[in-house]
Design a protein around this motif. Structure first.
Motif, mmCIF file in Angstrom:
data_model
loop_
_atom_site.group_PDB
_atom_site.id
_atom_site.type_symbol
_atom_site.label_atom_id
_atom_site.label_comp_id
_atom_site.label_asym_id
_atom_site.label_seq_id
_atom_site.Cartn_x
_atom_site.Cartn_y
_atom_site.Cartn_z
ATOM 1 N N THR A 8 0.840 -1.201 0.000
ATOM 2 C CA THR A 8 0.000 0.000 0.000
ATOM 3 C C THR A 8 0.875 1.251 0.000
ATOM 4 O O THR A 8 0.486 2.286 0.526
ATOM 5 N N SER A 9 2.052 1.156 -0.600
ATOM 6 C CA SER A 9 3.005 2.265 -0.541
ATOM 7 C C SER A 9 2.780 3.318 -1.616
ATOM 8 O O SER A 9 3.426 4.376 -1.589
ATOM 9 N N THR A 10 1.906 3.047 -2.568
ATOM 10 C CA THR A 10 1.596 3.982 -3.646
ATOM 11 C C THR A 10 0.079 4.108 -3.735
ATOM 12 O O THR A 10 -0.655 3.434 -2.989
ATOM 13 N N PRO A 11 -0.446 4.932 -4.636
ATOM 14 C CA PRO A 11 -1.904 4.964 -4.801
ATOM 15 C C PRO A 11 -2.513 3.625 -5.199
ATOM 16 O O PRO A 11 -3.714 3.414 -5.032
ATOM 17 N N ALA A 12 -1.703 2.706 -5.709
ATOM 18 C CA ALA A 12 -2.192 1.365 -6.062
ATOM 19 C C ALA A 12 -2.131 0.453 -4.844
ATOM 20 O O ALA A 12 -1.099 0.357 -4.169
ATOM 21 N N VAL A 13 -3.246 -0.204 -4.553
ATOM 22 C CA VAL A 13 -3.330 -1.175 -3.467
ATOM 23 C C VAL A 13 -3.249 -2.563 -4.093
ATOM 24 O O VAL A 13 -4.037 -2.897 -4.977
ATOM 25 N N THR A 14 -2.301 -3.373 -3.632
ATOM 26 C CA THR A 14 -2.052 -4.676 -4.257
ATOM 27 C C THR A 14 -2.132 -5.794 -3.228
ATOM 28 O O THR A 14 -1.603 -5.666 -2.116
ATOM 29 N N ALA A 15 -2.799 -6.877 -3.607
ATOM 30 C CA ALA A 15 -2.825 -8.098 -2.802
ATOM 31 C C ALA A 15 -2.620 -9.280 -3.740
ATOM 32 O O ALA A 15 -3.276 -9.366 -4.781
ATOM 33 N N ALA A 16 -1.722 -10.167 -3.365
ATOM 34 C CA ALA A 16 -1.406 -11.313 -4.221
ATOM 35 C C ALA A 16 -1.219 -12.563 -3.372
ATOM 36 O O ALA A 16 -0.770 -12.488 -2.223
ATOM 37 N N VAL A 17 -1.568 -13.693 -3.948
ATOM 38 C CA VAL A 17 -1.338 -14.991 -3.319
ATOM 39 C C VAL A 17 -0.335 -15.748 -4.186
ATOM 40 O O VAL A 17 -0.501 -15.832 -5.410
ATOM 41 N N LEU A 18 0.710 -16.251 -3.549
ATOM 42 C CA LEU A 18 1.795 -16.895 -4.287
ATOM 43 C C LEU A 18 2.269 -18.132 -3.538
ATOM 44 O O LEU A 18 2.075 -18.256 -2.320
ATOM 45 N N SER A 19 2.925 -19.027 -4.268
ATOM 46 C CA SER A 19 3.589 -20.166 -3.642
ATOM 47 C C SER A 19 5.087 -20.038 -3.861
ATOM 48 O O SER A 19 5.528 -19.566 -4.908
ATOM 49 N N LEU A 20 5.840 -20.432 -2.864
ATOM 50 C CA LEU A 20 7.299 -20.388 -2.918
ATOM 51 C C LEU A 20 7.833 -21.784 -2.660
ATOM 52 O O LEU A 20 7.547 -22.388 -1.621
ATOM 53 N N LEU A 21 8.596 -22.308 -3.624
ATOM 54 C CA LEU A 21 9.185 -23.629 -3.457
ATOM 55 C C LEU A 21 10.416 -23.554 -2.561
ATOM 56 O O LEU A 21 11.224 -22.646 -2.676
ATOM 57 N N ARG A 22 10.544 -24.534 -1.697
ATOM 58 C CA ARG A 22 11.741 -24.646 -0.882
ATOM 59 C C ARG A 22 12.860 -25.294 -1.705
ATOM 60 O O ARG A 22 12.591 -25.943 -2.717
ATOM 61 N N PRO A 23 14.117 -25.119 -1.276
ATOM 62 C CA PRO A 23 15.228 -25.650 -2.081
ATOM 63 C C PRO A 23 15.105 -27.128 -2.398
ATOM 64 O O PRO A 23 15.390 -27.548 -3.526
ATOM 65 N N HIS A 24 14.664 -27.947 -1.441
ATOM 66 C CA HIS A 24 14.574 -29.385 -1.716
ATOM 67 C C HIS A 24 13.463 -29.676 -2.722
ATOM 68 O O HIS A 24 13.537 -30.650 -3.472
ATOM 69 N N GLU A 25 12.426 -28.814 -2.768
ATOM 70 C CA GLU A 25 11.365 -29.009 -3.751
ATOM 71 C C GLU A 25 11.856 -28.665 -5.152
ATOM 72 O O GLU A 25 11.479 -29.307 -6.135
ATOM 73 N N VAL A 90 -1.939 1.589 6.883
ATOM 74 C CA VAL A 90 -3.007 0.635 6.583
ATOM 75 C C VAL A 90 -2.432 -0.734 6.254
ATOM 76 O O VAL A 90 -2.864 -1.768 6.777
ATOM 77 N N GLY A 91 -1.422 -0.774 5.375
ATOM 78 C CA GLY A 91 -0.840 -2.046 4.985
ATOM 79 C C GLY A 91 -0.162 -2.761 6.132
ATOM 80 O O GLY A 91 -0.348 -3.972 6.330
ATOM 81 N N VAL A 92 0.624 -2.028 6.903
ATOM 82 C CA VAL A 92 1.363 -2.639 8.013
ATOM 83 C C VAL A 92 0.400 -3.134 9.090
ATOM 84 O O VAL A 92 0.557 -4.251 9.619
ATOM 85 N N ALA A 93 -0.610 -2.334 9.426
ATOM 86 C CA ALA A 93 -1.570 -2.752 10.450
ATOM 87 C C ALA A 93 -2.346 -3.990 10.013
ATOM 88 O O ALA A 93 -2.589 -4.905 10.815
ATOM 89 N N THR A 94 -2.715 -4.049 8.738
ATOM 90 C CA THR A 94 -3.438 -5.214 8.228
ATOM 91 C C THR A 94 -2.549 -6.453 8.263
ATOM 92 O O THR A 94 -2.980 -7.533 8.681
ATOM 93 N N ALA A 95 -1.298 -6.314 7.818
ATOM 94 C CA ALA A 95 -0.376 -7.450 7.827
ATOM 95 C C ALA A 95 -0.145 -7.958 9.248
ATOM 96 O O ALA A 95 -0.146 -9.175 9.497
ATOM 97 N N GLN A 96 0.050 -7.034 10.184
ATOM 98 C CA GLN A 96 0.266 -7.435 11.572
ATOM 99 C C GLN A 96 -0.960 -8.142 12.138
ATOM 100 O O GLN A 96 -0.834 -9.149 12.847
ATOM 101 N N ALA A 97 -2.138 -7.622 11.821
ATOM 102 C CA ALA A 97 -3.364 -8.235 12.334
ATOM 103 C C ALA A 97 -3.540 -9.647 11.789
ATOM 104 O O ALA A 97 -3.909 -10.578 12.521
ATOM 105 N N LEU A 98 -3.270 -9.830 10.503
ATOM 106 C CA LEU A 98 -3.374 -11.163 9.916
ATOM 107 C C LEU A 98 -2.347 -12.113 10.520
ATOM 108 O O LEU A 98 -2.646 -13.277 10.815
ATOM 109 N N GLY A 99 -1.117 -11.625 10.694
ATOM 110 C CA GLY A 99 -0.090 -12.466 11.298
ATOM 111 C C GLY A 99 -0.451 -12.900 12.705
ATOM 112 O O GLY A 99 -0.281 -14.072 13.070
#
Length: 243
Positions: A8-25, A90-99
């Motif tokens: 939320t650092s610019t006028p654009a608000v972005t939310a994305a869902v991603l997967s990250l492979l671990r090294p062994h994967e 807004v972004g930081v508070a939302t991230a903290q609340a979800l965490g």
């Protein structure tokens, strides 16, 4: 590893869902062509005055589109700016609340670092490059990176007219610039602006990948407030009698 990435650092608000492979994967992939980060869904809305209203609906849309739920998340990645005070809060508070609610780690990364990683260099891009966002008050937030992605300068709030001298002092010779503030810098620094080819969510996760994969326990989130907020506390009242 299933991740939610928000910015939320610019006028654009972005939310994305991603997967990250671990090294062994990655090592298990027989073709050795697996990408470490896979974007499952990303939603963006540009509205500089509605970060609080737009962010969670975007999170819910991204999760629904990817067929996931909040309970499936392993971590959250949040862009820490630089940016305006209200949007970052807004972004930081939302991230903290979800965490806190999900009992998962929240990793903060520089938003300029994420933008730099979101658009990989082309085959002919061997020079330094700039990331530019709007800082308001007739200024930009400016960062410079090497072709390999190492940050060389910034982020710093600066007037466009002062940017060429600041970059020269830092020994930066840029060959292109990216980011939503490039049009503000173009009149004094006419560099090529390639069309966006990546996604900010991917850049956010790539910026946090080392910490995510090594199990680093994230510290407190520290937004990059590089300037004082526009609103200030009122000073003491002045006497109309001049006393």
């Amino acid at each position: 590893m299933l991740l939610l990435a928000i910015d939320t650092s610019t006028p654009a608000v972005t939310a994305a869902v991603l997967s990250l492979l671990r090294p062994h994967e990655l090592a298990l992939d027989p073709s050795a062509r697996a990408e470490p980060v896979t974007l499952l869904s990303e939603h963006t809305v540009t509205d500089p005055f509605a970060h609080a209203e737009k962010l969670m609906p975007l999170v819910q849309q991204a999760l629904a589109e990817s067929g996931k739920a909040l309970a499936d998340l392993d971590a959250v990645v949040i862009g820490l700016g630089p940016g305006p005070f209200t949007g970052l809060r807004v972004g930081v508070a939302t991230a903290q609340a979800l965490g806190d609610a999900l009992d998962i780690p929240v990793h903060g990364v520089g938003s300029h670092d994420a933008i730099a990683r979101s658009q990989p260099p082309g085959p002919s891009d061997h020079a330094d490059f700039l990331v530019v966002t709007d800082a308001r008050r007739r200024e930009v937030y400016l960062s410079a990176y090497s072709a390999s992605g190492a940050r060389l300068f910034g982020p710093a709030p600066i007037t466009p007219v002062a940017a060429p001298a600041a970059l020269a002092s830092a020994g930066v010779t840029a060959g292109r610039m990216i980011g939503p503030g490039t049009q503000l810098l173009a009149p004094v620094l006419p560099l090529p602006v390639p069309a966006p080819t990546g996604h900010l969510g991917t850049g956010l996760v790539l910026a946090a990948a080392r910490a995510l994969l090594t199990g680093v326990v994230p510290g407190p989130l520290a937004p990059l407030y590089l300037r004082r907020p526009d609103a200030t506390a009122p000073g003491p009242r002045k006497s109309v009698l001049g006393r």
